[in-house]
Design a protein around this motif. Structure first.
Motif, PDB file in Angstrom:
ATOM      1  N   LYS A   4       0.822  -1.209   0.000  1.00 52.99           N
ATOM      2  CA  LYS A   4       0.000   0.000   0.000  1.00 52.99           C
ATOM      3  C   LYS A   4       0.861   1.267   0.000  1.00 52.99           C
ATOM      4  O   LYS A   4       1.977   1.264   0.521  1.00 52.99           O
ATOM      5  CB  LYS A   4      -0.905   0.009   1.245  1.00 52.99           C
ATOM      6  CG  LYS A   4      -2.022  -1.025   1.170  1.00 52.99           C
ATOM      7  CD  LYS A   4      -2.728  -1.168   2.487  1.00 52.99           C
ATOM      8  CE  LYS A   4      -3.718  -0.062   2.748  1.00 52.99           C
ATOM      9  NZ  LYS A   4      -5.004  -0.214   2.073  1.00 52.99           N
ATOM     10  N   SER A   5       0.307   2.332  -0.552  1.00 55.14           N
ATOM     11  CA  SER A   5       1.003   3.622  -0.532  1.00 55.14           C
ATOM     12  C   SER A   5       0.783   4.277   0.826  1.00 55.14           C
ATOM     13  O   SER A   5      -0.130   3.900   1.561  1.00 55.14           O
ATOM     14  CB  SER A   5       0.431   4.531  -1.620  1.00 55.14           C
ATOM     15  OG  SER A   5       0.411   3.873  -2.859  1.00 55.14           O
ATOM     16  N   ASP A   6       1.631   5.255   1.162  1.00 53.93           N
ATOM     17  CA  ASP A   6       1.385   6.057   2.359  1.00 53.93           C
ATOM     18  C   ASP A   6       1.698   7.521   2.043  1.00 53.93           C
ATOM     19  O   ASP A   6       1.919   7.870   0.878  1.00 53.93           O
ATOM     20  CB  ASP A   6       2.186   5.523   3.563  1.00 53.93           C
ATOM     21  CG  ASP A   6       3.678   5.531   3.302  1.00 53.93           C
ATOM     22  OD1 ASP A   6       4.135   6.391   2.536  1.00 53.93           O
ATOM     23  OD2 ASP A   6       4.385   4.665   3.859  1.00 53.93           O
ATOM     24  N   ALA A   7       1.739   8.366   3.083  1.00 53.19           N
ATOM     25  CA  ALA A   7       1.908   9.803   2.847  1.00 53.19           C
ATOM     26  C   ALA A   7       3.243  10.126   2.172  1.00 53.19           C
ATOM     27  O   ALA A   7       3.377  11.145   1.512  1.00 53.19           O
ATOM     28  CB  ALA A   7       1.782  10.554   4.165  1.00 53.19           C
ATOM     29  N   LEU A   8       4.241   9.237   2.311  1.00 53.07           N
ATOM     30  CA  LEU A   8       5.575   9.533   1.772  1.00 53.07           C
ATOM     31  C   LEU A   8       5.886   8.880   0.434  1.00 53.07           C
ATOM     32  O   LEU A   8       6.712   9.382  -0.320  1.00 53.07           O
ATOM     33  CB  LEU A   8       6.648   9.112   2.785  1.00 53.07           C
ATOM     34  CG  LEU A   8       6.678   9.878   4.092  1.00 53.07           C
ATOM     35  CD1 LEU A   8       7.775   9.352   4.980  1.00 53.07           C
ATOM     36  CD2 LEU A   8       6.871  11.364   3.828  1.00 53.07           C
ATOM     37  N   GLY A   9       5.275   7.728   0.171  1.00 54.15           N
ATOM     38  CA  GLY A   9       5.664   7.046  -1.070  1.00 54.15           C
ATOM     39  C   GLY A   9       4.566   6.168  -1.636  1.00 54.15           C
ATOM     40  O   GLY A   9       3.585   5.845  -0.957  1.00 54.15           O
ATOM     41  N   TRP A  10       4.745   5.806  -2.900  1.00 60.40           N
ATOM     42  CA  TRP A  10       3.805   4.896  -3.560  1.00 60.40           C
ATOM     43  C   TRP A  10       4.110   3.472  -3.130  1.00 60.40           C
ATOM     44  O   TRP A  10       5.280   3.089  -3.003  1.00 60.40           O
ATOM     45  CB  TRP A  10       3.948   5.013  -5.084  1.00 60.40           C
ATOM     46  CG  TRP A  10       3.524   6.354  -5.599  1.00 60.40           C
ATOM     47  CD1 TRP A  10       4.342   7.402  -5.917  1.00 60.40           C
ATOM     48  CD2 TRP A  10       2.191   6.806  -5.847  1.00 60.40           C
ATOM     49  NE1 TRP A  10       3.603   8.476  -6.339  1.00 60.40           N
ATOM     50  CE2 TRP A  10       2.288   8.143  -6.320  1.00 60.40           C
ATOM     51  CE3 TRP A  10       0.923   6.230  -5.729  1.00 60.40           C
ATOM     52  CZ2 TRP A  10       1.159   8.903  -6.658  1.00 60.40           C
ATOM     53  CZ3 TRP A  10      -0.191   6.976  -6.073  1.00 60.40           C
ATOM     54  CH2 TRP A  10      -0.068   8.294  -6.523  1.00 60.40           C
ATOM     55  N   GLY A  11       3.065   2.669  -2.925  1.00 57.59           N
ATOM     56  CA  GLY A  11       3.234   1.259  -2.587  1.00 57.59           C
ATOM     57  C   GLY A  11       3.601   0.466  -3.835  1.00 57.59           C
ATOM     58  O   GLY A  11       3.509   0.973  -4.964  1.00 57.59           O
ATOM     59  N   LEU A  61      -6.349  -3.221 -16.991  1.00 59.67           N
ATOM     60  CA  LEU A  61      -5.344  -2.756 -16.015  1.00 59.67           C
ATOM     61  C   LEU A  61      -5.654  -1.333 -15.551  1.00 59.67           C
ATOM     62  O   LEU A  61      -5.489  -1.008 -14.369  1.00 59.67           O
ATOM     63  CB  LEU A  61      -3.946  -2.787 -16.644  1.00 59.67           C
ATOM     64  CG  LEU A  61      -3.233  -4.130 -16.649  1.00 59.67           C
ATOM     65  CD1 LEU A  61      -1.936  -4.037 -17.444  1.00 59.67           C
ATOM     66  CD2 LEU A  61      -2.932  -4.575 -15.218  1.00 59.67           C
ATOM     67  N   ALA A  62      -6.117  -0.488 -16.500  1.00 63.05           N
ATOM     68  CA  ALA A  62      -6.449   0.899 -16.148  1.00 63.05           C
ATOM     69  C   ALA A  62      -7.619   0.922 -15.155  1.00 63.05           C
ATOM     70  O   ALA A  62      -7.623   1.693 -14.199  1.00 63.05           O
ATOM     71  CB  ALA A  62      -6.788   1.697 -17.405  1.00 63.05           C
ATOM     72  N   LEU A  63      -8.583   0.027 -15.369  1.00 61.76           N
ATOM     73  CA  LEU A  63      -9.744  -0.060 -14.461  1.00 61.76           C
ATOM     74  C   LEU A  63      -9.308  -0.507 -13.066  1.00 61.76           C
ATOM     75  O   LEU A  63      -9.696   0.087 -12.061  1.00 61.76           O
ATOM     76  CB  LEU A  63     -10.742  -1.090 -15.012  1.00 61.76           C
ATOM     77  CG  LEU A  63     -11.865  -0.567 -15.889  1.00 61.76           C
ATOM     78  CD1 LEU A  63     -12.620  -1.731 -16.511  1.00 61.76           C
ATOM     79  CD2 LEU A  63     -12.824   0.290 -15.059  1.00 61.76           C
ATOM     80  N   LEU A  64      -8.475  -1.580 -13.039  1.00 65.74           N
ATOM     81  CA  LEU A  64      -7.980  -2.098 -11.754  1.00 65.74           C
ATOM     82  C   LEU A  64      -7.156  -1.029 -11.047  1.00 65.74           C
ATOM     83  O   LEU A  64      -7.256  -0.831  -9.840  1.00 65.74           O
ATOM     84  CB  LEU A  64      -7.120  -3.349 -11.971  1.00 65.74           C
ATOM     85  CG  LEU A  64      -7.855  -4.598 -12.463  1.00 65.74           C
ATOM     86  CD1 LEU A  64      -6.848  -5.694 -12.808  1.00 65.74           C
ATOM     87  CD2 LEU A  64      -8.831  -5.094 -11.401  1.00 65.74           C
ATOM     88  N   ARG A  65      -6.371  -0.327 -11.859  1.00 67.21           N
ATOM     89  CA  ARG A  65      -5.491   0.695 -11.298  1.00 67.21           C
ATOM     90  C   ARG A  65      -6.290   1.836 -10.673  1.00 67.21           C
ATOM     91  O   ARG A  65      -5.993   2.284  -9.566  1.00 67.21           O
ATOM     92  CB  ARG A  65      -4.606   1.225 -12.430  1.00 67.21           C
ATOM     93  CG  ARG A  65      -3.716   2.319 -11.990  1.00 67.21           C
ATOM     94  CD  ARG A  65      -2.786   2.719 -13.100  1.00 67.21           C
ATOM     95  NE  ARG A  65      -2.018   3.866 -12.669  1.00 67.21           N
ATOM     96  CZ  ARG A  65      -1.227   4.539 -13.462  1.00 67.21           C
ATOM     97  NH1 ARG A  65      -1.086   4.181 -14.714  1.00 67.21           N
ATOM     98  NH2 ARG A  65      -0.558   5.577 -13.004  1.00 67.21           N
ATOM     99  N   LEU A  66      -7.329   2.276 -11.407  1.00 69.49           N
ATOM    100  CA  LEU A  66      -8.143   3.370 -10.876  1.00 69.49           C
ATOM    101  C   LEU A  66      -8.883   2.905  -9.612  1.00 69.49           C
ATOM    102  O   LEU A  66      -8.983   3.652  -8.638  1.00 69.49           O
ATOM    103  CB  LEU A  66      -9.136   3.853 -11.946  1.00 69.49           C
ATOM    104  CG  LEU A  66      -9.926   5.098 -11.578  1.00 69.49           C
ATOM    105  CD1 LEU A  66      -9.009   6.292 -11.335  1.00 69.49           C
ATOM    106  CD2 LEU A  66     -10.932   5.453 -12.670  1.00 69.49           C
ATOM    107  N   GLY A  67      -9.351   1.663  -9.628  1.00 68.35           N
ATOM    108  CA  GLY A  67     -10.035   1.114  -8.450  1.00 68.35           C
ATOM    109  C   GLY A  67      -9.105   1.120  -7.245  1.00 68.35           C
ATOM    110  O   GLY A  67      -9.474   1.569  -6.154  1.00 68.35           O
ATOM    111  N   LEU A  71      -9.028   3.234  -3.518  1.00 64.64           N
ATOM    112  CA  LEU A  71      -9.003   2.557  -2.213  1.00 64.64           C
ATOM    113  C   LEU A  71      -7.748   2.905  -1.411  1.00 64.64           C
ATOM    114  O   LEU A  71      -7.789   3.023  -0.189  1.00 64.64           O
ATOM    115  CB  LEU A  71      -9.012   1.034  -2.414  1.00 64.64           C
ATOM    116  CG  LEU A  71     -10.295   0.403  -2.948  1.00 64.64           C
ATOM    117  CD1 LEU A  71     -10.066  -1.082  -3.209  1.00 64.64           C
ATOM    118  CD2 LEU A  71     -11.424   0.599  -1.941  1.00 64.64           C
ATOM    119  N   ASP A  72      -6.637   3.040  -2.136  1.00 68.05           N
ATOM    120  CA  ASP A  72      -5.322   3.212  -1.517  1.00 68.05           C
ATOM    121  C   ASP A  72      -5.124   4.674  -1.089  1.00 68.05           C
ATOM    122  O   ASP A  72      -5.811   5.565  -1.577  1.00 68.05           O
ATOM    123  CB  ASP A  72      -4.270   2.836  -2.586  1.00 68.05           C
ATOM    124  CG  ASP A  72      -2.884   2.666  -2.022  1.00 68.05           C
ATOM    125  OD1 ASP A  72      -2.753   2.434  -0.809  1.00 68.05           O
ATOM    126  OD2 ASP A  72      -1.919   2.762  -2.817  1.00 68.05           O
TER     127      ASP A  72
END
Ligand code: HEM
Ligand code: HEM
Length: 193
Positions: A4-11, A61-67, A71-72
């Motif tokens: 998962k991503s957080d305030a500092l970086g992408w997951g 993949l674009a759909l999954l990514r946007l989903g 959430l993230d």
């Protein structure tokens, strides 16, 4: 490795989506441009089928990514970044997402309006016809839209990549570093972000 991503970086999942879509788009764009120049013989059909299936995979993949994006969590802009740049980055990312959907959907709609053969995703799943059958009126519209939206995507993505490089080499912040595979942003206190 954090999923998962957080305030500092992408997951790692957000990074995987970002870079796999970039690579697939490169392959798909070159394939599309080469494919339309090939002499129209029966042996080009598998090439077109491959382009269509890969394009539908990019759409998925674009759909999954946007989903996942909804959430993230997502990293904060670097400290001190002016508000207009934050708004500009959000608008640019929204435009990229829009084009990421519009390019494959117009390709699919063009294929539907042509209705030469039923459309199968990797020969396995039959896809619905988006135009309700062949349409001589819609065919040129979606053909032109597919081509021009692709060029728009190339232009916006090039601008986006240039901005990422400016962040890295001019602003010297961690915007590019935190999107690169296998790395995490250097430690910064979460209160700074
Ligand atoms: C993100 C995904 C996609 C990209 C980047 C892409 C890119 C391209 C490009 C660059 C061309 C050549 C355009 C030209 O110069 O005329 C093209 C043509 C084409 N694409 Fe796609 N495409 C994608 C998805 C799809 C999908 C999902 C389908 C169908 C299901 C599709 C069907 C076609 C067809 C049939 C052509 C030939 C058009 C013609 O005969 O003029 N594409 N695509
Ligand atoms: C076809 C190519 C590309 C597309 C469609 C694309 C799309 C996107 C999108 C939609 C986002 C926003 C992520 C989100 O909020 O979910 C993003 C972020 C990002 N992209 Fe790309 N990208 C592409 C190529 C590149 C390239 C070549 C680079 C590097 C040179 C790059 C660097 C970045 C960085 C650093 C971020 C994170 C920005 C931040 O943390 O605010 N992208 N990309």
């Amino acid at each position: 490795m954090t999923l998962k991503s957080d305030a500092l970086g992408w997951g790692s999942l957000a990074k995987l989506f970002h870079w796999s879509v970039v690579i697939l788009l490169l392959v798909q764009g070159v394939l599309g441009l080469v494919m339309v120049e090939l002499p129209k013989r029966p042996n080009v059909i598998p090439v077109f089928n491959f382009h269509k299936s890969l394009g539908l995979t990019i759409l998925l993949l674009a759909l999954l990514r946007l989903g996942w994006r909804l959430l993230d969590r997502h990293p904060q802009p670097p400290p001190g970044m002016p508000r207009w740049q934050v708004h500009g980055a959000n608008a640019g990312h929204a435009l990229l997402y829009g084009l990421l959907f519009a390019v494959p959907i117009t390709g699919w709609a063009f294929d539907s309006a042509t209705s030469l053969r039923p459309l199968f995703w990797w020969g396995l799943v039959q896809m619905p016809n988006l135009t309700g059958g062949a349409s001589q009126t819609l065919k040129p519209i979606f053909q032109a839209a597919h081509e021009w939206l692709f060029f728009a995507l190339v232009l916006v993505a090039a601008g986006h990549a240039a901005v990422a490089l400016v962040h890295h080499f001019v602003n010297r912040d961690d915007v590019l570093r935190r999107m690169l595979p296998g790395r995490r942003a250097p430690s910064r206190s979460p209160t700074e972000s």
